[in-house]
Design a protein around this motif. Structure first.
Motif, PDB file in Angstrom:
ATOM      1  N   ARG A  34     -46.413  23.972   8.614  1.00 59.99           N
ATOM      2  CA  ARG A  34     -47.002  23.559   9.881  1.00 59.99           C
ATOM      3  C   ARG A  34     -48.210  22.651   9.630  1.00 59.99           C
ATOM      4  O   ARG A  34     -49.049  22.959   8.791  1.00 59.99           O
ATOM      5  N   ARG A  36     -41.144  25.804  13.632  1.00 64.19           N
ATOM      6  CA  ARG A  36     -42.193  26.802  13.931  1.00 64.19           C
ATOM      7  C   ARG A  36     -41.715  28.210  13.618  1.00 64.19           C
ATOM      8  O   ARG A  36     -41.988  29.156  14.339  1.00 64.19           O
ATOM      9  N   ASP A  66     -45.511  19.113  19.196  1.00 64.63           N
ATOM     10  CA  ASP A  66     -45.943  19.876  18.009  1.00 64.63           C
ATOM     11  C   ASP A  66     -45.421  19.213  16.749  1.00 64.63           C
ATOM     12  O   ASP A  66     -45.991  19.318  15.682  1.00 64.63           O
ATOM     13  N   THR A 116     -47.123  18.494  13.089  1.00 55.61           N
ATOM     14  CA  THR A 116     -46.294  18.364  11.890  1.00 55.61           C
ATOM     15  C   THR A 116     -45.522  17.056  12.021  1.00 55.61           C
ATOM     16  O   THR A 116     -44.946  16.785  13.081  1.00 55.61           O
TER      17      THR A 116
END
Lengths: 267, 334
Positions: B11, B46, B127, B160
């Motif tokens: 991550r 994740r 993300d 990321t």
């Protein structure tokens, strides 16, 4: 013969061939418009039967086109994106009505949906019988003209790169939302052009309609009826109006092409 | 086509995907994004398995090399497509795409399209960011600015990033981890520094542009060990070298970076184990402030990368006799 002489001869041959073809197409249409055009336009004001036939033709063609857009566009999308098992076979099947002689298509429709069939009985009780009705006219128009829409709409959608949809998906769209927000707007002109071509084809249909419904009369049937009952002079104004009517979709297609973006023109 | 691709990116890390054209780099990103089907394998994002999850539920942003801006929308419409107008403005301002507001997509240059595509992906605050050569069409000055801005967004938000690039400088600058794809699989996963210092195979060494890659046989020498790696002898292609690598015997490659080859007019003195190769200069090619000097030695040639000043000081020119020295630790055997 020198190379230059051969080139000149070839050019002359091409021009002569093209002129011959143009004359073959233009002379019948031109003479129809010249001989019947003015009478046709005048008849629009006086001839109630012609006006009714025109309205019926336009309404049935429009209904058939909208029904095809509604029912066929999702299938055209799935075929364009290769998401239907046996898609090639299905696409071929969809094009089959184009190759069937149109009176035969009328007979096939009569066999499938005529009064004596189970479906025909149900439709008749619901007031949607196909013999001698505008439903039958619209059905015949849909049967012969929908393949044109399906084929052109499928191609228009296939020209939109799948990755536009992929980007929309990564930006949060569901599959159908991506299609609605990205693919359909990008394929819009192609789909509209497909609908216009279908409508024009539906308007000019005669063979399948005359088997199902002689009355009420669409313009093509009225033209045939006047010709057989009263001769050439009586049929001319109706035929000329039909030709003038064909100019409407033709002009609509031209203006669509003129406004197309480079992406849409190049595919 | 991809066959076997396995790697893990922590991550907040910036991973760079490298590989020759047609290695499947874009396909890999599309599979991770969920927009392309794959027949086997598993994708976890994740810590959760997302193999069957729809793209819109994977919470990631993707930027294609060609942008794929929606032609029926203007620049603002494109950037705000997956976000609010405020988020779109903020993302555009951040990377300098706000100057393009009001423009139609058809009027944008390739670089401007990439800028808008980047802003569009950043506006959704993903993300995970999948980038397919996103800076390639930008002019050098803009590229450096945008690259550093995207890097700061990555650091601030802990995004990321998986980034396909052909630019080794970019890979070295940005990447925490490099994944090299070749022949449908992963040829190496390593830090960019390790990738350039210790390529896992001759294919990787060739791909990253190391000047000297020799094919031959590797054999272990007893007693000489340096941590996990051992001193090994390499014989092949008219050259014999002492180098270091994992204990192995059999066919392999000797890899020597051009800047690790020291040229002198006579053998150098030194305590560390060296490979000393006598030869003559065959060719000198200028490459900016550096020169690539090709030295014929034995049945092969070795290339040294030296400064132009060194070339002048040593009086190097074709047919001059020189000694090429390479420390054993600079010879990577794989």
């Amino acid at each position: 013969m020198s190379a230059r002489g051969a080139e000149r001869l070839a050019t002359a041959g091409v021009i002569a061939g093209a002129s011959l073809l143009l004359l073959l197409l233009a002379i019948p249409i031109g003479s129809l418009v010249v001989r019947g055009g003015v009478a046709g336009v005048n008849a629009l004001a006086a001839d109630v039967e012609l006006r009714n036939a025109l309205l019926l033709t336009a309404a049935c063609a429009t209904a058939a086109t909208f029904a095809t857009i509604l029912l066929g566009t999702p299938l055209a999308y799935l075929l364009a994106r290769d998401r239907v098992p046996g898609g090639v076979a299905l696409a071929t099947l969809l094009e089959l009505p184009l190759l069937i002689p149109h009176p035969v298509a009328g007979i096939a429709l009569l066999l499938a949906f005529g009064r004596q069939t189970w479906i025909g009985g149900v439709l008749g009780r619901a007031g949607l019988g196909i013999v001698g009705s505008s439903t039958g006219i619209a059905l015949a128009m849909l049967f012969v003209a929908a393949p044109l829409y399906m084929s052109a709409a499928r191609e228009a959608i296939a020209r939109v790169d799948r990755r536009y949809e992929d980007v929309a998906r990564t930006l949060g769209d569901s599959p159908w939302r991506a299609v609605r927000r990205v693919t359909l707007p990008l394929a819009r002109r192609g789909i509209v052009a497909a609908a216009i071509v279908m409508w024009a084809r539906a308007v000019s249909e005669f063979g399948a309609i005359v088997i199902l419904t002689y009355n009420p009369k669409v313009v093509s049937v009225l033209s045939y009826d006047r010709f057989t009952a009263y001769g050439l002079d009586a049929a001319l104004p109706v035929a000329a109006v039909l030709v003038l009517l064909a100019l409407v979709p033709l002009l609509a297609l031209r203006s669509l092409r003129a406004g197309a973006s480079p992406l849409e023109r190049s595919g | 086509m991809l066959a076997d691709v396995t790697f893990a990116l922590s991550r907040g890390q910036w991973g760079v995907v490298l590989g020759p054209a047609g290695a499947g780099k874009t396909t890999l990103l599309e599979i991770i994004a969920g927009v392309r089907r794959h027949s086997k394998g598993r994708i976890a994002l994740r810590g959760a398995d997302v193999t069957t999850r729809r793209p819109e539920a994977r919470r990631l942003g993707m930027v294609y090399q060609h942008g794929f801006l929606f032609p029926h929308l203007d620049v603002e419409g494109n950037i705000a497509y997956g976000s609010s107008a405020a988020a779109a403005c903020a993302a555009a301002e951040r990377i300098g795409a706000d100057a393009l507001f009001g423009r139609s997509v058809a009027t944008l240059s390739g670089g401007e399209r990439q800028l808008v595509a980047l802003a569009r992906a950043l506006a959704t605050s993903p993300d995970i960011l999948l980038l397919d050569e996103p800076f390639a069409a930008l002019d050098p000055r803009r590229r450096s600015l945008v690259r550093s801005e995207v890097a700061s967004i990555h650091r601030e938000r802990g995004t990321t990033v998986l980034h396909v690039t052909h630019d080794f400088v970019e890979a070295g600058l940005l990447g925490d981890l490099a994944i090299v794809l070749h022949g449908g699989g992963v040829a190496q996963v390593a830090t960019p520094d390790e990738l350039f210092r210790k390529p896992a195979s001759g294919i990787v060494a060739d791909f990253v542009g190391i000047e000297n890659v020799f094919r031959g046989m590797i054999e272990s020498r007893e007693g000489d060990t340096d941590g996990a790696e051992t001193t090994l002898r390499f014989t092949g292609e008219g050259i014999e070298l002492i180098g270091v690598g994992r204990p192995t015997c059999g066919p392999g490659h000797a890899v020597v970076r051009g800047e690790d080859v020291v040229l002198s007019l006579s053998p150098l003195d030194g305590s560390s184990p060296r490979n000393v190769l006598a030869g003559v200069v065959r060719e000198i090619a200028r490459d900016g402030v550096l020169s690539r000097v090709s030295v014929a030695t034995g049945g092969t040639s070795i290339t040294a990368v030296v400064t132009r000043r060194s070339v002048e000081e040593l009086g190097l020119r074709p047919d001059v006799a020189v000694t090429a020295s390479v420390k054993a630790t600079a010879v990577h055997l794989c």
